[in-house]
Design a protein around this motif. Structure first.
Motif, PDB file in Angstrom:
ATOM      1  N   GLY A 232      27.239  41.184  32.654  1.00 36.50           N
ATOM      2  CA  GLY A 232      27.353  41.998  31.438  1.00 36.50           C
ATOM      3  C   GLY A 232      28.506  41.508  30.596  1.00 36.50           C
ATOM      4  N   LYS A 233      29.331  42.442  30.125  1.00 37.94           N
ATOM      5  CA  LYS A 233      30.478  42.039  29.296  1.00 37.94           C
ATOM      6  C   LYS A 233      31.715  41.718  30.150  1.00 37.94           C
ATOM      7  CE  LYS A 233      32.025  46.759  28.502  1.00 37.94           C
ATOM      8  NZ  LYS A 233      32.115  47.900  27.646  1.00 37.94           N
ATOM      9  N   TYR A 234      31.543  41.760  31.466  1.00 36.79           N
ATOM     10  CA  TYR A 234      32.692  41.587  32.360  1.00 36.79           C
ATOM     11  C   TYR A 234      32.752  40.203  32.990  1.00 36.79           C
ATOM     12  CZ  TYR A 234      32.893  46.629  31.953  1.00 36.79           C
ATOM     13  OH  TYR A 234      32.969  47.899  31.452  1.00 36.79           O
ATOM     14  N   ARG A 235      33.955  39.804  33.368  1.00 35.29           N
ATOM     15  CA  ARG A 235      34.167  38.613  34.194  1.00 35.29           C
ATOM     16  C   ARG A 235      34.632  39.122  35.551  1.00 35.29           C
ATOM     17  NH1 ARG A 235      35.549  33.738  30.117  1.00 35.29           N
ATOM     18  NH2 ARG A 235      33.906  34.387  28.720  1.00 35.29           N
ATOM     19  N   VAL A 236      33.858  38.789  36.578  1.00 39.59           N
ATOM     20  CA  VAL A 236      34.116  39.398  37.894  1.00 39.59           C
ATOM     21  C   VAL A 236      35.513  39.040  38.402  1.00 39.59           C
ATOM     22  CG1 VAL A 236      33.346  39.486  40.316  1.00 39.59           C
ATOM     23  CG2 VAL A 236      31.667  39.563  38.480  1.00 39.59           C
ATOM     24  N   CYS A 237      35.982  37.816  38.094  1.00 42.01           N
ATOM     25  CA  CYS A 237      37.297  37.407  38.618  1.00 42.01           C
ATOM     26  C   CYS A 237      38.440  38.200  37.981  1.00 42.01           C
ATOM     27  CB  CYS A 237      37.516  35.917  38.418  1.00 42.01           C
ATOM     28  SG  CYS A 237      37.673  35.428  36.702  1.00 42.01           S
ATOM     29  N   ARG A 238      38.275  38.527  36.695  1.00 39.17           N
ATOM     30  CA  ARG A 238      39.364  39.183  35.950  1.00 39.17           C
ATOM     31  C   ARG A 238      39.198  40.709  35.928  1.00 39.17           C
ATOM     32  NH1 ARG A 238      38.711  38.099  29.886  1.00 39.17           N
ATOM     33  NH2 ARG A 238      37.115  39.688  30.289  1.00 39.17           N
ATOM     34  N   ASP A 239      37.965  41.180  35.669  1.00 40.87           N
ATOM     35  CA  ASP A 239      37.723  42.633  35.548  1.00 40.87           C
ATOM     36  C   ASP A 239      37.365  43.246  36.897  1.00 40.87           C
ATOM     37  OD1 ASP A 239      37.986  42.380  32.695  1.00 40.87           O
ATOM     38  OD2 ASP A 239      35.980  41.511  32.697  1.00 40.87           O
ATOM     39  N   GLY A 240      36.962  42.442  37.850  1.00 40.72           N
ATOM     40  CA  GLY A 240      36.596  42.875  39.198  1.00 40.72           C
ATOM     41  C   GLY A 240      37.550  42.213  40.168  1.00 40.72           C
ATOM     42  N   PRO A 241      37.138  41.879  41.386  1.00 44.18           N
ATOM     43  CA  PRO A 241      35.757  41.953  41.846  1.00 44.18           C
ATOM     44  C   PRO A 241      35.272  43.373  42.154  1.00 44.18           C
ATOM     45  CG  PRO A 241      37.167  41.204  43.642  1.00 44.18           C
ATOM     46  CD  PRO A 241      38.043  41.304  42.423  1.00 44.18           C
ATOM     47  N   VAL A 242      36.187  44.372  42.136  1.00 45.10           N
ATOM     48  CA  VAL A 242      35.767  45.736  42.472  1.00 45.10           C
ATOM     49  C   VAL A 242      35.259  46.424  41.202  1.00 45.10           C
ATOM     50  CG1 VAL A 242      36.501  47.971  43.368  1.00 45.10           C
ATOM     51  CG2 VAL A 242      37.428  45.854  44.369  1.00 45.10           C
ATOM     52  N   PHE A 243      34.023  46.894  41.268  1.00 42.09           N
ATOM     53  CA  PHE A 243      33.409  47.609  40.143  1.00 42.09           C
ATOM     54  C   PHE A 243      33.150  49.052  40.568  1.00 42.09           C
ATOM     55  CE2 PHE A 243      32.025  44.609  36.746  1.00 42.09           C
ATOM     56  CZ  PHE A 243      32.690  43.501  37.235  1.00 42.09           C
ATOM     57  N   ASN A 244      33.503  50.006  39.699  1.00 41.09           N
ATOM     58  CA  ASN A 244      33.221  51.405  40.004  1.00 41.09           C
ATOM     59  C   ASN A 244      31.867  51.808  39.412  1.00 41.09           C
ATOM     60  OD1 ASN A 244      33.661  51.817  37.288  1.00 41.09           O
ATOM     61  ND2 ASN A 244      35.711  52.678  37.557  1.00 41.09           N
ATOM     62  N   SER A 245      31.457  53.063  39.650  1.00 47.66           N
ATOM     63  CA  SER A 245      30.121  53.516  39.225  1.00 47.66           C
ATOM     64  C   SER A 245      29.922  53.329  37.721  1.00 47.66           C
ATOM     65  CB  SER A 245      29.925  54.996  39.562  1.00 47.66           C
ATOM     66  OG  SER A 245      30.249  55.242  40.894  1.00 47.66           O
ATOM     67  N   ARG A 246      30.942  53.667  36.936  1.00 44.01           N
ATOM     68  CA  ARG A 246      30.783  53.584  35.477  1.00 44.01           C
ATOM     69  C   ARG A 246      30.476  52.152  35.036  1.00 44.01           C
ATOM     70  NH1 ARG A 246      34.142  52.127  31.748  1.00 44.01           N
ATOM     71  NH2 ARG A 246      35.988  52.226  33.068  1.00 44.01           N
ATOM     72  N   ARG A 247      31.221  51.202  35.571  1.00 48.40           N
ATOM     73  CA  ARG A 247      30.992  49.802  35.188  1.00 48.40           C
ATOM     74  C   ARG A 247      29.669  49.268  35.743  1.00 48.40           C
ATOM     75  NH1 ARG A 247      36.616  46.420  35.049  1.00 48.40           N
ATOM     76  NH2 ARG A 247      37.381  47.359  33.129  1.00 48.40           N
ATOM     77  N   LEU A 248      29.317  49.741  36.957  1.00 49.60           N
ATOM     78  CA  LEU A 248      28.054  49.271  37.542  1.00 49.60           C
ATOM     79  C   LEU A 248      26.866  49.776  36.732  1.00 49.60           C
ATOM     80  CD1 LEU A 248      28.963  49.650  41.310  1.00 49.60           C
ATOM     81  CD2 LEU A 248      28.471  47.509  40.137  1.00 49.60           C
ATOM     82  N   ARG A 249      26.973  51.010  36.185  1.00 53.27           N
ATOM     83  CA  ARG A 249      25.892  51.509  35.318  1.00 53.27           C
ATOM     84  C   ARG A 249      25.722  50.582  34.115  1.00 53.27           C
ATOM     85  NH1 ARG A 249      28.704  56.792  35.450  1.00 53.27           N
ATOM     86  NH2 ARG A 249      28.309  57.306  37.625  1.00 53.27           N
ATOM     87  N   GLU A 250      26.839  50.076  33.605  1.00 52.40           N
ATOM     88  CA  GLU A 250      26.776  49.202  32.418  1.00 52.40           C
ATOM     89  C   GLU A 250      26.109  47.857  32.712  1.00 52.40           C
ATOM     90  OE1 GLU A 250      30.931  50.808  30.358  1.00 52.40           O
ATOM     91  OE2 GLU A 250      30.863  48.858  31.276  1.00 52.40           O
TER      92      GLU A 250
END
Ligand code: FAD
Ligand code: FES
Length: 269
Positions: A232-250
């Protein structure tokens, strides 16, 4: 981003422990990575071969450990390395799991169990109750059972194998419906194959339970520059690697469906 974290530090391998026929744990000395929190990862440089992202599995007194499954070129070379040989480290990178003080369910598939073991050690002191579901294809590939037994009570661990050689014969997701119907959890954490993550996310959403998953994408730079790890609009290395429910919905249109391959094209997950 502190420059120091992104500078490769060479360091000897202090110990190598076989966890299963395909997984080994490597312990290194690195004062930066030894300050990592559960969920964060490091970039490990295997001289002359490649640099690969690995979840941090434990830290103690200036030491950091990673558990690595042999899957291809870099991990095969690493598996042949011995105590005293030199590797390079950058990091720690990425965000971390939110550590709940309530009841927590952790679900680990394969080497995805490694960052959850690190998390379970932290939660042990602060959370009301921990339950762990751990799965693998076969008994010899089940990871960290002794560690998990010392952290969780016996009744709080469910093991699954696909071939039925240990625990329940099923996928790691199968016992969850019953477990969630019979127990109240304040948080679900998971790490493992992305199809597993998306199934558990759907169960958490049905019951409105807060959920965090550590995601894997191909990574090169590890610091948000190259774009190889986008979801999506995220980079897993910088914005993750942990994603919460809100981001996973996106990112649900991509989760468990496709990712960017090394040639820059979309490939199925
Ligand atoms: C944040 C994160 C944490 C990870 N933590 C662990 C861990 O704790 N333990 C572990 O064993 N593995 C972990 N991985 C996966 C690990 O990085 C890959 O298995 C490794 O890079 C494979 O390298 P290879 O040269 O041996 O295999 P290759 O021959 O390059 O590829 C084999 C398979 O590994 C995957 N892969 C290859 N390169 C990468 C890469 N740079 N990033 C992600 N996946 C890749 C691909 O799906 C490919 O099909 C993690 C990946 C990420 C993104
Ligand atoms: S690995 Fe380069 S942007 Fe994430």
């Amino acid at each position: 981003m502190r420059t120091e974290l992104n500078t490769i530090r060479t360091t000897p391998i202090l110990s190598v422990t076989a966890e299963s026929p395909t997984v080994k744990t490597f312990t290194l000395k690195d004062k930066n990575c030894a300050k990592a929190r559960p969920g964060q990862f490091l970039m490990l440089w295997i001289p002359g071969v490649d640099e690969i992202p690995l979840s941090i599995m434990d830290t103690e007194n200036g030491l950091v450990s990673v558990s690595v499954k042999q899957v291809g070129d870099a991990t095969r070379h690493l598996h042949h390395m011995r105590q005293g040989e030199t590797v390079g480290v950058r990091g720690p990178f990425g965000n971390r799991f939110t550590e709940t003080s309530g009841t927590a369910l952790l679900v680990g598939g394969g080497t995805g169990t490694a960052p959850l073991l690190f998390l379970a050690k932290r939660l042990q002191a602060k959370s009301k109750r921990l339950a762990f579901v751990v799965g693998a294809k076969t008994k010899t590939e089940l990871l960290f059972l002794n560690d998990l037994n010392s952290i969780c009570t016996e009744q709080s661990i469910i093991t699954t194998t696909e071939d039925g050689t240990y625990g329940l014969q099923c996928l790691v997701t199968e016992p969850l419906t019953k477990l969630l119907a019979e127990n109240k959890f304040d948080m679900i954490y998971t790490c493992g194959p992305e199809l597993m993550v998306s199934k558990i996310f759907a169960l958490a959403e049905q019951r409105a339970i807060p959920f965090e998953a550590s995601l894997e994408r191909l990574m090169r730079c590890g610091i948000g520059l190259c774009g190889s790890c986008v979801i999506g609009k995220y980079r897993v290395c910088r914005d993750g690697p942990v994603f919460n429910s809100r981001r996973l919905r996106e990112v649900k249109d991509e989760l468990g469906i496709w990712k960017i391959g090394f040639d820059g094209n979309r490939i199925p997950v």
